[in-house]
Design a protein around this motif. Sequence first.
Motif, PDB file in Angstrom:
ATOM      1  N   LEU A 115     -49.695 -50.492 -48.910  1.00 57.29           N
ATOM      2  CA  LEU A 115     -48.447 -49.997 -49.477  1.00 57.29           C
ATOM      3  C   LEU A 115     -47.227 -50.735 -48.933  1.00 57.29           C
ATOM      4  O   LEU A 115     -46.253 -50.964 -49.651  1.00 57.29           O
ATOM      5  N   GLY A 116     -47.243 -51.071 -47.621  1.00 56.95           N
ATOM      6  CA  GLY A 116     -46.080 -51.701 -47.026  1.00 56.95           C
ATOM      7  C   GLY A 116     -44.902 -50.742 -46.966  1.00 56.95           C
ATOM      8  O   GLY A 116     -45.072 -49.512 -46.983  1.00 56.95           O
ATOM      9  N   GLY A 121     -50.814 -47.278 -45.363  1.00 54.21           N
ATOM     10  CA  GLY A 121     -51.558 -46.711 -46.485  1.00 54.21           C
ATOM     11  C   GLY A 121     -51.948 -47.788 -47.467  1.00 54.21           C
ATOM     12  O   GLY A 121     -51.624 -48.967 -47.296  1.00 54.21           O
ATOM     13  N   SER A 122     -52.656 -47.379 -48.508  1.00 49.13           N
ATOM     14  CA  SER A 122     -53.109 -48.347 -49.503  1.00 49.13           C
ATOM     15  C   SER A 122     -53.295 -47.678 -50.854  1.00 49.13           C
ATOM     16  O   SER A 122     -53.377 -46.448 -50.961  1.00 49.13           O
ATOM     17  N   VAL A 201     -46.036 -51.760 -56.400  1.00 52.68           N
ATOM     18  CA  VAL A 201     -47.330 -51.353 -55.854  1.00 52.68           C
ATOM     19  C   VAL A 201     -48.424 -52.274 -56.382  1.00 52.68           C
ATOM     20  O   VAL A 201     -48.562 -52.474 -57.594  1.00 52.68           O
ATOM     21  N   GLY A 202     -49.212 -52.833 -55.461  1.00 50.32           N
ATOM     22  CA  GLY A 202     -50.259 -53.769 -55.851  1.00 50.32           C
ATOM     23  C   GLY A 202     -51.503 -53.071 -56.364  1.00 50.32           C
ATOM     24  O   GLY A 202     -51.608 -51.841 -56.335  1.00 50.32           O
ATOM     25  N   ALA A 243     -50.125 -56.141 -44.412  1.00 51.47           N
ATOM     26  CA  ALA A 243     -49.367 -54.931 -44.087  1.00 51.47           C
ATOM     27  C   ALA A 243     -50.335 -53.880 -43.569  1.00 51.47           C
ATOM     28  O   ALA A 243     -51.514 -53.888 -43.935  1.00 51.47           O
ATOM     29  N   PRO A 244     -49.877 -52.964 -42.704  1.00 51.48           N
ATOM     30  CA  PRO A 244     -50.788 -51.965 -42.124  1.00 51.48           C
ATOM     31  C   PRO A 244     -51.444 -51.087 -43.184  1.00 51.48           C
ATOM     32  O   PRO A 244     -50.774 -50.558 -44.077  1.00 51.48           O
ATOM     33  N   ALA A 245     -52.759 -50.937 -43.083  1.00 45.85           N
ATOM     34  CA  ALA A 245     -53.523 -50.100 -43.998  1.00 45.85           C
ATOM     35  C   ALA A 245     -54.682 -49.476 -43.228  1.00 45.85           C
ATOM     36  O   ALA A 245     -55.081 -49.992 -42.180  1.00 45.85           O
TER      37      ALA A 245
END
Length: 360
Positions: A115-116, A121-122, A201-202, A243-245
């Motif tokens: 998510l960044g 999150g993702s 959002v990817g 990015a943290p996930a």
Amino acid sequence: MSDVRFWRRRWVRRTAAWTATAAVLAGGVFWVSGGYDAWRDDRALDSACEGDLAAGAVRELFDGIHLTSSARWGDRRHCTVGASDDDTDAGLVLWSGRTERMADLEDFGGFDAPLGHGWTGSFRFDPDSEDRDEAGAVLMLSCGKESDYGQLMTAEADLGRGGFDDPVARERLVAVLTETASAYARRTGCAAPVGERVKDVGVSTTRADYKPVAAATGSCAGLLDGKTAARWGVSTVQEITAAPAPLENCVLGGLRGAYLYGFTAYYGPSARYARVRLDERQDSDAAARTGPDAPTGNYALAARCPGAGGTALFQVDTLGDEGDRKLSAPVVDHRELRAALQRFAERSAENHGCEAPRTA
């Protein structure tokens, strides 16, 4: 003059009577047509999930569809929203639980998009899937610096119409999750840092989403220099943004993305389940636990992390049984492979604020 006042008063009284009659009739039509139920359900949405639900974001996500809600909110509980009209049968489910009690978060065959924007999150959506109206998102909240002290939330939605290949739909679903999580944190006293609104959002990275190794800018960037990549036969990568996930992945591949080496970082619930699998593998394969070079080319590192991250696990695997993946069986350079895992783990751990990785 008195006649004028008389007729004016009579007109006012008659107008008031007509207005009252029209209001009563309109109210009856409103009630019979189901308008009252819709109004009541819409009002209930504002207090759903003990008031945590981001009702405005939910209304935007389902765009005018009649919504109902129910909840068993709290630790390991869920909150549901139903969306239905003449043409649509859709809905949303939110799950909430302490990170040390929640289930695994394995990928479904692709790599979820981080998510960044200050969130750990993702987002899970496969653009090649037939179910384009279904998607999910996960978020970890660190309620303090104590390791493994946090909350995990997930949101899974079925739009019923339209699809999550629309970037606006993806942004709205993530807004539901992040705004609900922020409200939950405020209400329960969870001292979790709050990120920004997630835009752009990817989507999930699938096996077809490979690119030249020199073009790596995300989770695979900097793992190998050009000479080592050439010696290993690595020419492609499959990666996510850096990015943290809760789950981070990188695949180093051969021609046309053929699987060679897989690097994975696990945090929170995923790390605990990965640790169990690692212990089972080592128990069943004594040779893998002897000497500095694991015969299978599988290595692992661990790092203690603050909050929801718990004890992270970082792994690299190669030459394993990967089902329908076409393995190229490279000659393993054990020293360089361990060095690449160290680089992968150190960068990921730093993004999560963890301690330096060590042998698992």
